[in-house]
Design a protein around this motif. Structure first.
Motif, PDB file in Angstrom:
ATOM      1  N   UNK A  13      28.495 -12.318  79.659  1.00  0.00           N
ATOM      2  CA  UNK A  13      29.043 -13.300  80.433  1.00  0.00           C
ATOM      3  C   UNK A  13      29.950 -11.987  81.615  1.00  0.00           C
ATOM      4  N   UNK A  14      29.269 -12.490  82.489  1.00  0.00           N
ATOM      5  CA  UNK A  14      30.227 -11.017  83.822  1.00  0.00           C
ATOM      6  C   UNK A  14      31.914 -12.023  83.894  1.00  0.00           C
ATOM      7  N   UNK A  15      32.281 -12.972  83.478  1.00  0.00           N
ATOM      8  CA  UNK A  15      33.277 -12.779  83.938  1.00  0.00           C
ATOM      9  C   UNK A  15      34.231 -12.521  82.843  1.00  0.00           C
ATOM     10  N   UNK A  16      33.911 -12.144  81.529  1.00  0.00           N
ATOM     11  CA  UNK A  16      34.208 -11.483  80.420  1.00  0.00           C
ATOM     12  C   UNK A  16      34.009  -9.936  80.040  1.00  0.00           C
ATOM     13  N   UNK A  17      32.668  -9.447  81.203  1.00  0.00           N
ATOM     14  CA  UNK A  17      32.008  -8.026  80.741  1.00  0.00           C
ATOM     15  C   UNK A  17      31.807  -7.964  79.153  1.00  0.00           C
ATOM     16  N   UNK A  18      31.235  -9.357  78.945  1.00  0.00           N
ATOM     17  CA  UNK A  18      31.210  -9.022  77.605  1.00  0.00           C
ATOM     18  C   UNK A  18      29.202  -9.732  76.708  1.00  0.00           C
ATOM     19  N   UNK A  19      28.834  -8.514  75.826  1.00  0.00           N
ATOM     20  CA  UNK A  19      27.513  -8.970  75.989  1.00  0.00           C
ATOM     21  C   UNK A  19      27.360 -10.086  74.374  1.00  0.00           C
ATOM     22  N   UNK A  20      25.902 -10.976  74.409  1.00  0.00           N
ATOM     23  CA  UNK A  20      26.375 -11.364  72.762  1.00  0.00           C
ATOM     24  C   UNK A  20      24.973 -11.289  72.352  1.00  0.00           C
ATOM     25  N   UNK A  21      25.077 -10.997  71.262  1.00  0.00           N
ATOM     26  CA  UNK A  21      23.895 -11.264  70.089  1.00  0.00           C
ATOM     27  C   UNK A  21      23.672 -12.444  69.490  1.00  0.00           C
ATOM     28  N   UNK A  22      23.592 -13.248  68.958  1.00  0.00           N
ATOM     29  CA  UNK A  22      23.709 -14.725  68.576  1.00  0.00           C
ATOM     30  C   UNK A  22      22.825 -14.520  67.456  1.00  0.00           C
ATOM     31  N   UNK A  23      22.266 -13.875  66.216  1.00  0.00           N
ATOM     32  CA  UNK A  23      21.198 -13.965  64.573  1.00  0.00           C
ATOM     33  C   UNK A  23      21.243 -15.547  64.041  1.00  0.00           C
ATOM     34  N   UNK A  24      20.084 -15.900  64.436  1.00  0.00           N
ATOM     35  CA  UNK A  24      19.869 -16.820  63.287  1.00  0.00           C
ATOM     36  C   UNK A  24      18.721 -16.606  61.731  1.00  0.00           C
ATOM     37  N   UNK A  25      18.723 -17.197  60.338  1.00  0.00           N
ATOM     38  CA  UNK A  25      17.976 -17.239  59.319  1.00  0.00           C
ATOM     39  C   UNK A  25      17.866 -15.616  59.403  1.00  0.00           C
ATOM     40  N   UNK A  26      19.228 -15.473  59.143  1.00  0.00           N
ATOM     41  CA  UNK A  26      19.784 -13.454  58.696  1.00  0.00           C
ATOM     42  C   UNK A  26      18.632 -13.918  56.777  1.00  0.00           C
ATOM     43  N   UNK A  27      18.428 -12.175  57.269  1.00  0.00           N
ATOM     44  CA  UNK A  27      17.700 -11.825  55.659  1.00  0.00           C
ATOM     45  C   UNK A  27      18.636 -10.624  55.289  1.00  0.00           C
ATOM     46  N   UNK A  28      18.429 -10.449  54.100  1.00  0.00           N
ATOM     47  CA  UNK A  28      19.242  -9.419  53.303  1.00  0.00           C
ATOM     48  C   UNK A  28      18.992  -7.989  53.915  1.00  0.00           C
ATOM     49  N   UNK A  29      17.966  -8.174  54.688  1.00  0.00           N
ATOM     50  CA  UNK A  29      17.045  -6.440  55.110  1.00  0.00           C
ATOM     51  C   UNK A  29      17.862  -6.676  56.568  1.00  0.00           C
ATOM     52  N   UNK A  30      18.082  -7.544  57.002  1.00  0.00           N
ATOM     53  CA  UNK A  30      19.125  -7.945  58.471  1.00  0.00           C
ATOM     54  C   UNK A  30      20.420  -6.965  57.946  1.00  0.00           C
ATOM     55  N   UNK A  31      20.879  -6.559  56.965  1.00  0.00           N
ATOM     56  CA  UNK A  31      22.014  -6.171  56.782  1.00  0.00           C
ATOM     57  C   UNK A  31      21.569  -4.844  57.321  1.00  0.00           C
ATOM     58  N   UNK A  32      22.939  -4.118  58.541  1.00  0.00           N
ATOM     59  CA  UNK A  32      23.210  -3.084  58.663  1.00  0.00           C
ATOM     60  C   UNK A  32      23.979  -2.644  59.408  1.00  0.00           C
ATOM     61  N   UNK A  33      24.229  -1.917  60.276  1.00  0.00           N
ATOM     62  CA  UNK A  33      25.925  -1.554  60.938  1.00  0.00           C
ATOM     63  C   UNK A  33      24.656  -1.815  62.735  1.00  0.00           C
ATOM     64  N   UNK A  34      25.396  -2.680  63.379  1.00  0.00           N
ATOM     65  CA  UNK A  34      24.604  -3.514  64.664  1.00  0.00           C
ATOM     66  C   UNK A  34      25.754  -2.800  65.342  1.00  0.00           C
ATOM     67  N   UNK A  35      25.945  -2.303  66.516  1.00  0.00           N
ATOM     68  CA  UNK A  35      25.974  -1.629  67.895  1.00  0.00           C
ATOM     69  C   UNK A  35      25.383  -1.552  68.995  1.00  0.00           C
ATOM     70  N   UNK A  36      26.325  -1.656  69.921  1.00  0.00           N
ATOM     71  CA  UNK A  36      25.794  -1.663  71.798  1.00  0.00           C
ATOM     72  C   UNK A  36      25.793  -0.798  72.649  1.00  0.00           C
TER      73      UNK A  36
END
Length: 121
Positions: free
Chosen positions: A72-95
């Motif tokens: 979103x350019x107006x908000x100067x932001x990037x988004x990550x939508x994550x679905x169907x999450x699994x236990x192995x997705x557990x982590x620290x997420x960085x941009x």
């Protein structure tokens, strides 16, 4: 540009989360904005990237088919939508930002503090 990821939390397996990456400062149109994750004891792993000016995206293997990146350019932001999450997705997420398409974290700069995602079984 300084980047700050947010939106992490505890979610049950099968659930969804939407992470945000807010940028303070200018995101140059040619930048590629990437999401990475790092589980405890493991290397930092590429999740997905987006070219800021065109919106073109490229995905890593870890969340492919279960995630969507947007900006979103107006908000100067990037988004990550994550679905169907699994236990192995557990982590620290960085941009982070890069000047070229890359899945290599060494090509990225301006790493912000990550946000913890924990997926319970």
């Amino acid at each position: 540009v300084q980047l700050q990821a947010s939106g992490g939390g505890l979610v049950q397996a099968g659930g969804s989360l939407r992470l945000s990456c807010a940028a303070s400062g200018r995101i140059f149109s040619s930048y590629v904005m990437g999401w990475f994750r790092q589980a405890q004891g493991k290397d930092r792993e590429f999740v997905v990237g987006i070219r800021w000016n065109t919106g073109s995206t490229f995905y890593g293997d870890s969340l492919k088919g279960r995630s969507t990146i947007s900006r979103d350019g107006a908000k100067n932001s990037v988004y990550l939508q994550m679905n169907s999450l699994k236990p192995e997705d557990t982590a620290v997420y960085y941009c982070a930002a890069a000047s070229t398409y890359s899945r290599d974290p060494r090509d990225y700069f301006n790493w912000g503090q990550g946000t913890q995602v924990t997926v319970s079984s």
